[in-house]
Design a protein around this motif. Structure first.
Motif, mmCIF file in Angstrom:
data_model
loop_
_atom_site.group_PDB
_atom_site.id
_atom_site.type_symbol
_atom_site.label_atom_id
_atom_site.label_comp_id
_atom_site.label_asym_id
_atom_site.label_seq_id
_atom_site.Cartn_x
_atom_site.Cartn_y
_atom_site.Cartn_z
ATOM 1 N N GLY A 1 0.806 -1.211 0.000
ATOM 2 C CA GLY A 1 0.000 0.000 0.000
ATOM 3 C C GLY A 1 0.840 1.262 0.000
ATOM 4 N N ASN A 2 1.936 1.252 0.729
ATOM 5 C CA ASN A 2 2.795 2.440 0.802
ATOM 6 C C ASN A 2 3.472 2.741 -0.522
ATOM 7 O OD1 ASN A 2 2.863 3.756 3.454
ATOM 8 N ND2 ASN A 2 3.465 1.754 4.236
ATOM 9 N N ARG A 3 3.970 1.704 -1.199
ATOM 10 C CA ARG A 3 4.692 1.951 -2.443
ATOM 11 C C ARG A 3 3.766 2.044 -3.648
ATOM 12 N NH1 ARG A 3 4.905 -3.297 -4.625
ATOM 13 N NH2 ARG A 3 4.906 -4.951 -3.038
ATOM 14 N N GLY A 4 2.534 1.600 -3.494
ATOM 15 C CA GLY A 4 1.602 1.633 -4.603
ATOM 16 C C GLY A 4 0.423 2.545 -4.326
ATOM 17 N N ASP A 5 -0.698 2.257 -4.970
ATOM 18 C CA ASP A 5 -1.906 3.055 -4.774
ATOM 19 C C ASP A 5 -2.959 2.224 -4.050
ATOM 20 O OD1 ASP A 5 -2.925 1.305 -6.678
ATOM 21 O OD2 ASP A 5 -2.969 2.797 -8.296
ATOM 22 N N LEU A 6 -4.173 2.726 -4.023
ATOM 23 C CA LEU A 6 -5.237 2.051 -3.283
ATOM 24 C C LEU A 6 -5.527 0.663 -3.842
ATOM 25 C CD1 LEU A 6 -7.183 2.527 -0.925
ATOM 26 C CD2 LEU A 6 -8.835 3.462 -2.560
ATOM 27 N N LEU A 7 -5.432 0.509 -5.152
ATOM 28 C CA LEU A 7 -5.690 -0.797 -5.753
ATOM 29 C C LEU A 7 -4.619 -1.801 -5.343
ATOM 30 C CD1 LEU A 7 -7.328 -2.634 -7.576
ATOM 31 C CD2 LEU A 7 -6.100 -1.692 -9.555
ATOM 32 N N ASP A 8 -3.366 -1.384 -5.278
ATOM 33 C CA ASP A 8 -2.300 -2.272 -4.810
ATOM 34 C C ASP A 8 -2.608 -2.784 -3.402
ATOM 35 O OD1 ASP A 8 0.027 -2.157 -6.846
ATOM 36 O OD2 ASP A 8 -0.489 -0.048 -6.573
ATOM 37 N N LEU A 9 -3.080 -1.891 -2.558
ATOM 38 C CA LEU A 9 -3.404 -2.259 -1.184
ATOM 39 C C LEU A 9 -4.552 -3.264 -1.138
ATOM 40 C CD1 LEU A 9 -2.944 -1.849 1.848
ATOM 41 C CD2 LEU A 9 -4.455 0.142 1.732
ATOM 42 N N HIS A 10 -5.594 -3.013 -1.897
ATOM 43 C CA HIS A 10 -6.736 -3.930 -1.920
ATOM 44 C C HIS A 10 -6.352 -5.307 -2.455
ATOM 45 C CE1 HIS A 10 -10.529 -1.657 -0.945
ATOM 46 N NE2 HIS A 10 -9.651 -0.675 -0.979
ATOM 47 N N VAL A 11 -5.506 -5.334 -3.470
ATOM 48 C CA VAL A 11 -5.072 -6.615 -4.036
ATOM 49 C C VAL A 11 -4.264 -7.403 -3.003
ATOM 50 C CG1 VAL A 11 -3.555 -7.684 -5.761
ATOM 51 C CG2 VAL A 11 -5.170 -5.901 -6.444
ATOM 52 N N ALA A 12 -3.415 -6.707 -2.241
ATOM 53 C CA ALA A 12 -2.634 -7.378 -1.197
ATOM 54 C C ALA A 12 -3.526 -7.897 -0.081
ATOM 55 C CB ALA A 12 -1.587 -6.422 -0.639
ATOM 56 N N LEU A 13 -4.645 -7.228 0.180
ATOM 57 C CA LEU A 13 -5.579 -7.637 1.226
ATOM 58 C C LEU A 13 -6.597 -8.679 0.743
ATOM 59 C CD1 LEU A 13 -6.365 -4.157 2.814
ATOM 60 C CD2 LEU A 13 -5.322 -6.084 4.005
ATOM 61 N N ALA A 14 -6.720 -8.844 -0.554
ATOM 62 C CA ALA A 14 -7.774 -9.696 -1.113
ATOM 63 C C ALA A 14 -7.750 -11.141 -0.619
ATOM 64 C CB ALA A 14 -7.734 -9.652 -2.644
ATOM 65 N N PRO A 15 -6.587 -11.770 -0.457
ATOM 66 C CA PRO A 15 -6.619 -13.146 0.061
ATOM 67 C C PRO A 15 -7.308 -13.260 1.411
ATOM 68 C CG PRO A 15 -4.477 -12.685 -0.894
ATOM 69 C CD PRO A 15 -5.223 -11.374 -0.864
#
Length: 226
Positions: free
Chosen positions: A125-139
């Protein structure tokens, strides 16, 4: 110029099908559904899941910061408040029913597996945007709903008082949790829809790494009983 395609969450899953299945159908999950999971394994999982929830709340705080419009801001804030004002209290109460006190939870050391996944999510999330954060949280966000649906469809599952983990199963198969997971899936599909092929490949790698770290989180519980 990178090609734009109508990508979706299911396409993310298709790209990492083997680790996704290993996560959703992990031996920890199977034993939990059958009611045969060692209680020591489940207690270790519950303790570390408390620490995970703290970082999960931090991730939604980061989502608030990363928001670019009021809708995203509201989504992040609502999720943050749900964890802090509701989920943490429910988890503490549930742990108490398993003989784990709140003072014990507050004094816990983080397992390496907990550190690895939670810090990965925050870094994404810090190095990317909101979508990066959501994708990392998706599992976690979508995965637990998928796990519950898969479990209740298996012939080996034991429901009711015969299974000491019935309350856990009921929580994640509940209409409320399934609806929340579906709302997250819809949001991700909207955001993934018009991503470039290059951008989608970046998100595939994030989703794959996060899924692998969730597998390690399950395995941690089994290893604790060895």
């Amino acid at each position: 110029m990178s090609e734009v395609k109508p990508f979706s969450f299911e396409m993310l899953v298709d790209r990492v099908r083997a680790p996704w299945q290993a996560y959703c159908q992990h031996e920890f999950v199977r034993q939990l559904g059958a009611g045969t999971l060692p209680e020591a394994s489940f207690r270790h999982y519950l303790r570390q899941d408390y620490l995970f929830l703290i970082h999960f709340a931090r991730a939604w705080g980061l989502a608030v910061y990363k928001s670019r419009n009021f809708s995203e801001l509201r989504q992040g804030l609502d999720s943050l408040k749900a964890i802090v004002d509701l989920e943490m209290g429910l988890h503490v109460d549930y742990c108490a029913r398993w003989g784990i006190s709140e003072s014990e939870l507050e004094a816990l050391d983080e397992a390496r597996e907990t550190m690895a996944y939670t810090r990965y999510v925050l870094d994404a999330g810090n190095r990317g945007d909101l979508l990066d954060l959501h994708v990392a949280l998706a599992p976690c966000l979508i995965g637990y709903a998928e796990i519950a649906k898969w479990l209740v469809a298996q012939p080996f599952i034991v429901r009711g008082e015969a299974n000491p983990y019935e309350e856990w199963i009921s929580m994640y198969i509940s209409p409320e949790f399934q609806a929340a997971a579906e709302a997250e899936r819809v949001w991700m599909n909207q955001k993934l829809l018009n991503q470039t092929a290059q951008r989608f490949e970046e998100l595939v790698m994030t989703f794959q790494d996060a899924t692998r770290l969730e597998i390690d989180f399950w395995q941690m519980g089994l290893n604790d009983a060895l």
